[in-house]
Design an enzyme around this catalytic site. Structure first.
Site, PDB file in Angstrom:
ATOM      1  N   CYS A  32     -41.644 -32.533   8.153  1.00 50.26           N
ATOM      2  CA  CYS A  32     -40.575 -33.499   7.868  1.00 50.26           C
ATOM      3  C   CYS A  32     -39.250 -33.042   8.465  1.00 50.26           C
ATOM      4  CB  CYS A  32     -40.413 -33.688   6.365  1.00 50.26           C
ATOM      5  SG  CYS A  32     -41.916 -34.236   5.539  1.00 50.26           S
ATOM      6  N   VAL A  49     -25.764  -8.136 -15.642  1.00 47.43           N
ATOM      7  CA  VAL A  49     -24.791  -7.218 -16.237  1.00 47.43           C
ATOM      8  C   VAL A  49     -24.844  -7.343 -17.757  1.00 47.43           C
ATOM      9  CG1 VAL A  49     -22.342  -6.653 -16.446  1.00 47.43           C
ATOM     10  CG2 VAL A  49     -23.312  -7.269 -14.212  1.00 47.43           C
ATOM     11  N   HIS A  66     -12.865 -30.968  -0.820  1.00 53.29           N
ATOM     12  CA  HIS A  66     -11.896 -31.961  -1.277  1.00 53.29           C
ATOM     13  C   HIS A  66     -10.583 -31.813  -0.531  1.00 53.29           C
ATOM     14  CE1 HIS A  66     -14.219 -33.429  -4.728  1.00 53.29           C
ATOM     15  NE2 HIS A  66     -14.681 -32.196  -4.803  1.00 53.29           N
ATOM     16  N   SER A  97     -14.304 -25.993  -2.368  1.00 53.93           N
ATOM     17  CA  SER A  97     -13.225 -26.217  -1.394  1.00 53.93           C
ATOM     18  C   SER A  97     -12.256 -25.048  -1.385  1.00 53.93           C
ATOM     19  CB  SER A  97     -12.449 -27.481  -1.753  1.00 53.93           C
ATOM     20  OG  SER A  97     -13.310 -28.501  -2.192  1.00 53.93           O
ATOM     21  N   CYS A 147     -43.024 -27.032   8.743  1.00 47.41           N
ATOM     22  CA  CYS A 147     -42.540 -28.175   7.960  1.00 47.41           C
ATOM     23  C   CYS A 147     -42.368 -29.362   8.884  1.00 47.41           C
ATOM     24  CB  CYS A 147     -41.213 -27.814   7.287  1.00 47.41           C
ATOM     25  SG  CYS A 147     -40.327 -29.237   6.616  1.00 47.41           S
ATOM     26  N   SER A 187     -21.586 -31.308  -5.420  1.00 45.76           N
ATOM     27  CA  SER A 187     -21.429 -32.483  -4.554  1.00 45.76           C
ATOM     28  C   SER A 187     -21.308 -32.148  -3.077  1.00 45.76           C
ATOM     29  CB  SER A 187     -20.220 -33.297  -4.987  1.00 45.76           C
ATOM     30  OG  SER A 187     -20.295 -33.616  -6.348  1.00 45.76           O
ATOM     31  N   LYS A 216     -14.409 -39.358 -14.484  1.00 46.44           N
ATOM     32  CA  LYS A 216     -14.122 -39.258 -13.066  1.00 46.44           C
ATOM     33  C   LYS A 216     -15.075 -40.106 -12.216  1.00 46.44           C
ATOM     34  CE  LYS A 216     -12.952 -35.455 -10.032  1.00 46.44           C
ATOM     35  NZ  LYS A 216     -13.114 -34.023  -9.800  1.00 46.44           N
ATOM     36  N   SER A 247     -14.999 -27.885  -9.917  1.00 46.52           N
ATOM     37  CA  SER A 247     -14.446 -28.579  -8.765  1.00 46.52           C
ATOM     38  C   SER A 247     -12.926 -28.486  -8.827  1.00 46.52           C
ATOM     39  CB  SER A 247     -14.877 -30.053  -8.797  1.00 46.52           C
ATOM     40  OG  SER A 247     -14.296 -30.738  -7.729  1.00 46.52           O
ATOM     41  N   ILE A 267     -14.230 -21.830 -12.436  1.00 41.62           N
ATOM     42  CA  ILE A 267     -14.136 -22.362 -11.072  1.00 41.62           C
ATOM     43  C   ILE A 267     -15.022 -23.603 -10.967  1.00 41.62           C
ATOM     44  CG2 ILE A 267     -14.209 -21.803  -8.621  1.00 41.62           C
ATOM     45  CD1 ILE A 267     -12.354 -19.934 -10.095  1.00 41.62           C
TER      46      ILE A 267
END
Lengths: 475, 422
Positions: A399, A172, A49, A338, A397, A45, A249, A334, A332
């Site tokens: 755009c 690994v 946070h 952060s 590019c 996202s 959520k 969310s 790990i």
């Protein structure tokens, strides 16, 4: 024997590598993909946070709040775009209001500053496009937005610039305890290190198991996103979360730091840790929920949709621990992005406890040139650079207005990209509304030229993702 | 080169884009007597997208013979060169101000400005990308818009794949079905979401039927499979509301998916300049002169609305070129204001308003396939004109001629002119 092998070049591995390099340790980052930031770091996202979400007393709460406080200066030093846009968790009912008040109390206990509950009128005053059904919101002014893969590339690049090594395509397969450390091996190569830090994302349980630790598991949770044209990026200024409910959520609607609008994620636990496909049902859910939270989203302006896989650990909290010089950073999910700078410090302290000798590297330079520095220059400054290197004026590019000069610089800047998507993540070439329709044939050409490889050997994203299958008349 | 100050140029007429529209506008302006023209082209040569359209079928209306795209473009390039009309290639325009100051950049001048007496927008269009279609599944290599594939094959000499499915039956998709087949690839199907093709009838005949490539109407791609490179797609039939019907889902192995799902005029510069855009065409709202709501700024070609024949692009560009010259000379009189509306069956018209009592050709497209209809021009309740058409389809641009008399009548009635089908 080097000091540390960091397994995984995501946003956590990158932050850890940079911090340990800063503390004078010799280090190699082992990454199984053909580029950094290819796991959850690439598709999430993109939110810093505030820290009201995690239960007080958890590692998540501690590291989120700490990371959120560190992030602005951390990003600035690395030249990474960061914007403290604030966030709103919006509710639709009295039940939601009660939940938001709980979050407010939890946030206060976690040490989050400036939280308050807003009425509908107060919300409308700052977000006129908020959904009609929204009655209440929790405002968190310390919430922020950042580009996660940019942050990862910057920290890995900065670590490399300060002496760390990055080995790509290094999966690994074996970890053995040796005299004074570990032997970490892929199918073809072995790295000897005194310490190992496992930042392998959804695979961190499997990597831990290679070292004999099967105390936890990590599950992949699919999150589907839609990204909209920059034309829609100013529909809201805050990140608009949905009040968590029994139904989960919920999704968010947020501007991105690059000016697009991001919608998502869904949440679905899946078995296949490689399954980054989107689903019709998921995308439809994103559209439906987003439309309830924010009015006037023009879904016709979608430029791409994608899936990220979050690492959900079996303990419910971040799993960060050390045993015999082997550190796990697992589960790990969310607020992992952060927390990343704070996780790096935490790991540093764990290694110190394990006997690593830390002393700040005298010639460490923590500063990194922003990846998009050219765009930030004044016209006169740009023209000065163009005079020295005309390729900065040659737009590839259209755009995102990315020049050949910027692409060439990116190809030769650590961590160096080797494919079209790698160039895209570094320069935004192909990231715009035509999604590479016009520029990709040119980017392929520049990559082939700069890397000294054949046009047909250029891939979209490593492996066998070849853009072309051969010359005409040869098929 | 002076690196201290931004270079400031000026020209009576600046044309943004050196494709068929830009070149035709330049030639028309030259013929009207203007010499101080500057064409700014972002690619490394004049010609625009025609350069990669190596098939024939261009120029029947304009030149009375069948040319390939590069041949058609070269006809105009030759005129531009012989007339010594100034142009810059590899030059990207980044902004146009309402005061008609154009900001651009290239390797020679860096970032520079051109103060223009008049500006003609001729930036063309782009293809709708995969992201805009929200197809579920993975994101492997092997998915290209038809035009990108065309560039790889025709300009670079590389093959993007061997086993192809095409989504969308726009003209470039149809052309690429044939092109890929001729290069040895196997085109397995062309899926079209709508119950009719958006391409020209002649292209369906010559590019699909002649090669036995199936056109699957009311079909779409519902899922993309493959990790590194595309491995296959799931296609399915859609119902009347265009929702896929699960019982019809079918897996087709392929390494390439080409998209030909619509063209979008490239109007970011136009929008940033504050020019009013038409929601349907995605181009500027213009009058009969192809003048936008910013005086002295004109638009023509695919940046104004997507054309199916380049011949009409040239025709429209000449209108804009001549009108720009009148503007530069202060002769651009605007004596009336009559809106041109459509009835829904007619989706859009260009121009959208009339500012002059003069014979005017109205271009329009229809919303669906219609048979045995009367194209009807009305002002209020008064029918000004009708003509019978056996068949109208969204893929084919239509025209209707408005005479001075018709416009005069509408003006007298104080009513907009409505183009419709009865």
């Amino acid at each position: 024997m080097i000091d540390v092998a960091v397994i995984g070049a995501g946003v956590v591995g990158g932050a850890v590598a940079r911090e340990l390099t800063r503390m004078g340790l010799s280090l190699t980052i082992l990454e199984k993909n053909s580029d950094v930031a290819m796991g959850a770091t690439r598709a999430n996202s993109a939110i810093v946070h505030a820290g009201f979400d995690a239960k007080e007393g958890t590692l998540k709460a501690l590291l989120n709040v700490r990371g959120s406080k560190m992030m602005e200066s951390y990003a600035k030093e690395l030249g990474v775009k960061y914007k403290r846009n604030g966030s709103l968790v919006v509710g639709f009912s009295d039940e939601d209001r009660a939940t938001l008040e709980e979050l407010l109390e939890r946030g206060k206990k976690n040490g989050v500053e400036g939280l308050r509950i807003l009425s509908r009128d107060e919300i409308l005053a700052i977000e006129p496009n908020i959904g009609d059904g929204v009655t209440v919101a929790l405002e968190a002014p310390t919430g922020a937005i950042i580009c996660p893969y940019e942050l990862c590339m910057a920290s890995v690049g900065n670590a490399i610039d300060n002496g760390a090594e990055l080995k790509l395509d290094f999966e690994v397969k074996k970890i053995e305890k040796t005299e004074g450390g570990y032997a970490v091996s892929s199918d073809s190569e072995t790295v000897l290190a005194k310490y190992v830090v496992n930042c392998a994302g959804v695979y961190s349980d499997e990597v831990a198991a290679l070292s004999g630790d099967d105390s936890f598991t990590v599950m992949a949770r699919r999150g589907e996103y839609m990204l909209l044209d920059k034309e829609c990026g100013s529909l809201v200024s805050h990140t608009i979360f949905r009040c968590p409910s029994k139904m989960g959520k919920g999704i968010l609607v947020s501007p991105t730091v690059d000016g697009n609008l991001i919608l998502g994620p869904t949440a679905e636990n899946i078995d296949d840790k490689e399954d980054k496909s989107t689903t019709a049902a998921g995308l439809s859910k994103v559209r439906m929920q987003a439309g309830e939270q924010v009015k006037g989203i023009n879904f016709g302006k979608t430029i791409t949709s994608f899936t990220g896989l979050r690492s959900v650990g079996s303990t419910g909290d971040f799993i960060i621990n050390e045993k015999d010089g082997f550190v796990n950073c697992a589960g790990i999910e969310s607020p992992g992005l952060s927390s990343a700078p704070a996780i790096a410090e935490y790991v540093r302290d764990l290694l110190k406890g394990a006997g690593a000798i830390l002393s700040e590297k005298a010639d460490f330079c923590g500063k990194r040139k922003p990846m998009h520095y050219f765009k930030e220059l004044s016209v006169d400054e740009k023209n000065e650079l163009i005079a020295k290197n005309p390729a900065f004026a040659h737009i590839i590019c259209r755009c995102e207005l990315v020049s050949e000069g910027e692409i060439v610089v990116a190809i030769h800047t650590n961590p160096k990209p080797r494919d079209v998507d790698g160039v895209k993540r570094r320069t935004r070439s192909g990231m715009g509304r035509c999604q590479g329709g016009f520029c990709s044939p040119y980017v392929v050409e520049i990559l082939a030229r700069e890397l000294g490889i054949d046009y047909t050997d250029v891939t979209k994203s490593g492996g066998k993702s070849f853009i072309n299958v051969g010359k005409t008349k040869e098929v | 080169m002076n690196t201290k100050a931004t270079k400031e140029l000026s020209a009576e007429l600046v044309i943004v884009g050196g494709g068929p529209a830009g070149m035709a506008a330049a030639v028309a302006a030259y013929e009207e007597g203007i010499r101080d023209i500057l064409i700014l082209e972002r690619d490394d040569n004049l010609g625009g997208i025609l350069r990669q359209c190596i098939h024939n079928g261009f120029g029947l209306h304009r030149f009375g013979e069948e040319l390939t795209g590069p041949e058609y473009a070269y006809r105009y390039e030759k005129m531009v060169r012989e007339l010594n009309i100034p142009f810059m290639t590899d030059t990207m325009v980044t902004a146009i101000s309402p005061e008609r100051v154009v900001t651009a950049q290239n390797t020679e001048y860096g970032i520079f400005t051109v103060k223009a007496g008049a500006v003609i927008l001729a930036m063309g269009c782009r293809e709708r990308p995969k992201g805009a279609l929200n197809i579920a599944g993975t994101r492997p290599a092997g998915i290209y818009t038809a035009g990108t594939a065309q560039k790889f094959v025709n300009m670079k000499g590389y093959m993007p794949g061997k086993e192809v499915v095409i989504l969308g039956s726009g003209d470039i998709g149809l052309i690429m079905a044939r092109r890929m087949t001729l290069e040895g690839a196997k085109v397995k199907a062309v899926c079209e979401l709508m119950p009719y093709s958006g391409g020209l009838a002649r292209n369906i005949e010559q590019c699909l039927n002649d090669f036995g490539i199936p056109l699957m109407l009311s079909h779409t791609v519902v899922e993309i499979h493959g990790k590194d490179r595309l491995e296959g797609v799931t296609i399915g039939k859609v119902d009347e509301a265009r929702r896929p019907i699960p019982e019809t889902f079918e897996y087709i192995p392929c390494d390439t998916l080409l998209l030909s799902c619509g063209l979008i005029p490239e109007n970011e510069l136009t929008k940033d300049a504050g020019i009013e855009l038409d929601r349907i065409t995605n181009g500027a709202v213009v009058d009969g002169d192809r003048e936008t709501d910013i005086p002295g700024v004109f638009a023509c070609g695919n940046v104004l609305h997507v054309h199916d024949l380049v011949d009409y692009v040239s025709e429209e560009a000449a209108i804009a070129g001549k009108a720009a010259v009148r503007f530069i000379r202060g002769e651009g009189k605007k004596d009336i204001s009559v809106q041109v509306k459509c009835d829904g069956k007619v989706r859009y018209t260009v121009p959208q308003r009339l500012t002059e009592i003069a014979d005017t050709r109205i271009y329009f497209r229809v919303a669906d396939v219609y048979r045995d209809m009367k194209v009807t021009v009305r002002a209020g309740d008064t029918v000004l004109y009708q003509k019978k058409k056996q068949k109208l389809a969204p893929g084919e641009m239509e025209t209707v001629e408005l005479t001075r008399d018709m416009i005069d009548k509408a003006q007298g009635l104080g009513a907009p002119i409505e183009i419709g089908l009865i």
